[in-house]
Design a protein around this motif. Structure first.
Motif, mmCIF file in Angstrom:
data_model
loop_
_atom_site.group_PDB
_atom_site.id
_atom_site.type_symbol
_atom_site.label_atom_id
_atom_site.label_comp_id
_atom_site.label_asym_id
_atom_site.label_seq_id
_atom_site.Cartn_x
_atom_site.Cartn_y
_atom_site.Cartn_z
ATOM 1 N N TRP A 90 4.780 -1.256 -0.610
ATOM 2 C CA TRP A 90 4.166 -0.682 0.590
ATOM 3 C C TRP A 90 5.010 0.486 1.075
ATOM 4 N N THR A 91 4.342 1.526 1.560
ATOM 5 C CA THR A 91 5.020 2.665 2.183
ATOM 6 C C THR A 91 4.780 2.588 3.683
ATOM 7 N N PRO A 92 5.772 2.144 4.460
ATOM 8 C CA PRO A 92 5.555 1.976 5.902
ATOM 9 C C PRO A 92 5.641 3.281 6.683
ATOM 10 N N VAL A 93 6.364 4.260 6.142
ATOM 11 C CA VAL A 93 6.495 5.573 6.780
ATOM 12 C C VAL A 93 6.134 6.623 5.737
ATOM 13 N N GLU A 94 5.169 7.451 6.045
ATOM 14 C CA GLU A 94 4.659 8.438 5.093
ATOM 15 C C GLU A 94 5.778 9.295 4.513
ATOM 16 N N LYS A 95 5.705 9.540 3.221
ATOM 17 C CA LYS A 95 6.637 10.416 2.505
ATOM 18 C C LYS A 95 5.842 11.556 1.871
ATOM 19 N N PRO A 96 6.507 12.624 1.445
ATOM 20 C CA PRO A 96 5.762 13.749 0.871
ATOM 21 C C PRO A 96 4.831 13.344 -0.267
ATOM 22 N N GLU A 97 5.293 12.436 -1.117
ATOM 23 C CA GLU A 97 4.506 12.043 -2.285
ATOM 24 C C GLU A 97 3.745 10.744 -2.077
ATOM 25 N N ALA A 98 3.856 10.141 -0.887
ATOM 26 C CA ALA A 98 3.264 8.819 -0.692
ATOM 27 C C ALA A 98 2.795 8.647 0.747
ATOM 28 N N PRO A 99 1.484 8.518 0.961
ATOM 29 C CA PRO A 99 0.985 8.235 2.306
ATOM 30 C C PRO A 99 1.256 6.789 2.687
ATOM 31 N N PHE A 100 1.051 6.481 3.928
ATOM 32 C CA PHE A 100 1.167 5.108 4.412
ATOM 33 C C PHE A 100 0.243 4.200 3.612
ATOM 34 N N GLY A 101 0.750 3.038 3.197
ATOM 35 C CA GLY A 101 -0.094 2.066 2.501
ATOM 36 C C GLY A 101 0.518 1.591 1.204
ATOM 37 N N GLY A 102 -0.328 1.082 0.327
ATOM 38 C CA GLY A 102 0.112 0.511 -0.935
ATOM 39 C C GLY A 102 0.968 1.476 -1.741
ATOM 40 N N ALA A 103 2.012 0.941 -2.374
ATOM 41 C CA ALA A 103 2.980 1.786 -3.077
ATOM 42 C C ALA A 103 3.145 1.366 -4.528
ATOM 43 N N ALA A 104 3.201 2.365 -5.389
ATOM 44 C CA ALA A 104 3.603 2.163 -6.785
ATOM 45 C C ALA A 104 5.119 2.324 -6.838
ATOM 46 N N GLN A 105 5.820 1.243 -7.117
ATOM 47 C CA GLN A 105 7.284 1.267 -7.101
ATOM 48 C C GLN A 105 7.847 0.808 -8.441
ATOM 49 N N ALA A 106 8.753 1.600 -8.971
ATOM 50 C CA ALA A 106 9.518 1.294 -10.185
ATOM 51 C C ALA A 106 8.710 1.435 -11.472
ATOM 52 N N ILE A 107 7.389 1.630 -11.393
ATOM 53 C CA ILE A 107 6.634 1.674 -12.650
ATOM 54 C C ILE A 107 6.832 2.990 -13.394
ATOM 55 N N ARG A 108 7.075 4.087 -12.693
ATOM 56 C CA ARG A 108 7.377 5.326 -13.402
ATOM 57 C C ARG A 108 8.738 5.224 -14.090
ATOM 58 N N THR A 109 9.655 4.516 -13.435
ATOM 59 C CA THR A 109 10.965 4.277 -14.048
ATOM 60 C C THR A 109 10.833 3.448 -15.320
ATOM 61 N N ILE A 110 10.110 2.341 -15.242
ATOM 62 C CA ILE A 110 9.981 1.463 -16.408
ATOM 63 C C ILE A 110 9.220 2.166 -17.527
ATOM 64 N N TYR A 111 8.209 2.929 -17.164
ATOM 65 C CA TYR A 111 7.464 3.692 -18.170
ATOM 66 C C TYR A 111 8.387 4.669 -18.899
ATOM 67 N N GLN A 112 9.291 5.300 -18.162
ATOM 68 C CA GLN A 112 10.236 6.224 -18.796
ATOM 69 C C GLN A 112 11.189 5.479 -19.718
ATOM 70 N N VAL A 113 11.637 4.287 -19.291
ATOM 71 C CA VAL A 113 12.483 3.468 -20.154
ATOM 72 C C VAL A 113 11.775 3.168 -21.464
ATOM 73 N N LEU A 114 10.511 2.765 -21.374
ATOM 74 C CA LEU A 114 9.742 2.432 -22.571
ATOM 75 C C LEU A 114 9.487 3.656 -23.433
#
Length: 464
Positions: free
Chosen positions: A433-457
């Protein structure tokens, strides 16, 4: 479900307008035209992070725009700041005139920064904004990652009345059909017959039957990579009921499942040469006459008995059965993701998920990839002396400790008891979840760590 008014162009058009990236207090070094530099000075534009200024031509029409990137070399500077452009740029075609940062991150952040969840209301009526792909960026890769991030966010943002265990199963089946993957489901009392007793116990009080979802894809001869995601579609806390405030965000308790679905989408779209398996225990931790109780002793798939110290620590129970199944196949890499503990948020906040692994090589690879793709995670210790805190007087272990200390660590230690045969295993305790809006992520459901794991793979196995 989601909507966007954004698009990436393979190359800039004849009519595209320039966006100049300007570092803090370095307007004169940004390569601006004389008129643009004068306009910046007249408006006290100094390149502060996220600052934006439209530049007119001599006729008053838009000639370009200035975008402040702050101090790019500063430790902790947001490397996905370009996501703000998704909401700042007027409709039309644009290109970045003087990009010095990572081209892929700039383009990706632009796309995912404009995400809107509009399933239940009308979206923005603003016109289409198109950004030319910066030199060196891979359009196909960016689009597949952005699509996976959008899918993950959509699943989490959808409330439980439309995203219960049945709908989560359908989402996985839709993904499987898109990539010619096989999807099976073990539902209801079949969980008992097939030896998934803790998944059944946690979910049996729900309005929809609990289930274990199982997707397989890829050649059987390729390295086995298994993803396990916590799919608690709503968590009341069970008989150890949460407060009303504590339940408000519990539609996101299937965030682990949503994130492994998004990760699987990336893996299959990129055709990584792996034998992929995705396991999702999909349940609702509800309250009814047949709900499991504090003090019950459950026998897990692995045969370990678990005394229930708290019914609100249900995620580790359903994960344990799924991890035990995954481990029987001895995968080369086993990853689980779960919105597991509030303790992780107390320790590291909502934006920095902890991960746990015994394997130093895997830990180093995750850390390297996390920085490379600006998808932060932080390694926490599997501190084995704390494992005795999970002891029980009547069973092999308890599902919680009595003192409340190191809650994320002890939850990871609990899960580690169910992994023995996998070559490498890592547990990610995400917030989803993104509780405070960020440049790349609005408030709401968040994709976390999956870009990292995809890069590892991608680094480990390469592209097909």
């Amino acid at each position: 479900m989601s909507a966007t008014r954004l698009e990436l162009l393979a190359k800039k058009s004849d009519t595209s307008l320039p966006v100049w990236f300007v570092a803090k207090n370095k307007v004169e070094e940004a390569g601006l035209s004389a008129s643009a530099a004068a306009w910046a000075k007249a408006h006290d534009f100094d390149g502060a992070a996220g600052a934006f200024l439209v530049v007119p031509n001599e006729k008053g029409a838009i000639a370009g725009a200035l975008f402040g990137v702050g101090e790019p070399d500063r430790e902790g500077q947001n490397r996905m700041l370009a996501g703000k452009l998704s909401s700042l740029l007027p409709a039309g075609d644009w290109h970045i005139e003087n990009l010095e940062s990572d081209a892929t991150l700039a383009a990706l952040s632009f796309l995912i920064g404009g995400y809107q969840f509009n399933r239940y209301r009308k979206g923005s009526a603003k016109g289409l904004v198109r950004l030319a792909l910066p030199e060196g960026a891979d359009l196909a890769e960016i689009n597949r990652i952005a699509s996976a991030v959008t899918l993950t966010r959509d699943l989490i943002n959808t409330p439980t009345n439309d995203m219960g265990p049945e709908a989560l199963e359908q989402a996985l089946r839709d993904l499987g059909e898109a990539h010619s993957a096989k999807v099976d489901a073990t539902v209801g009392d079949a969980l008992l017959k097939n030896n998934f007793p803790m998944i059944h116990a946690v979910g049996r009080a729900g309005a929809q039957a609990p289930r274990l979802l199982d997707l397989t894809w890829g050649k059987e001869t390729d390295p086995k990579v298994t993803l396990v995601g916590k799919g608690v579609c709503f968590d009341t806390g069970g008989l150890d009921i949460k407060t009303p405030a504590g339940m408000l965000l519990m539609k996101k308790d299937m965030g682990g499942a949503a994130n492994v679905i998004g990760l699987a989408a990336m893996i299959m779209a990129a055709k990584l040469p792996v034998r992929l398996r995705v396991l999702i225990p999909a349940v609702e931790n509800a309250i009814a006459g047949d709900a499991f109780r504090p003090g019950d002793v459950l026998t897990s798939r692995k045969g370990l008995t678990v005394e229930i110290g708290n019914t609100d620590a249900e995620g580790r129970l359903v994960l344990a059965d799924a991890l035990a199944l995954a481990d029987e196949e001895k995968p080369e890499l086993l990853i689980d993701m779960a919105t597991l503990t509030g303790a992780a948020r107390v320790a590291l906040g909502p934006d920095l998920p902890p991960f746990y692994t015994h394997n130093e090589e895997l830990a180093a690879s995750v850390a390297k990839s996390a920085y490379q793709v600006a998808d932060p995670v932080w390694r926490m210790p599997l501190w084995e002396p704390y494992e005795k805190k999970l002891s029980s007087r009547i069973a092999d272990m308890n599902n919680v400790t009595t003192d409340g200390f190191a809650g994320s660590v002890t939850a990871a230690l609990f899960l580690s008891r169910f992994v023995e045969n996998s070559a490498q295993w890592a547990h990610f305790d995400i917030y989803g979840w993104t509780p405070v809006e960020k440049p790349e992520a609005p408030f709401g459901g968040a994709a976390q760590a999956i870009r990292t794991i995809y890069q590892v793979l991608s680094d480990r196995f390469g592209k097909a």
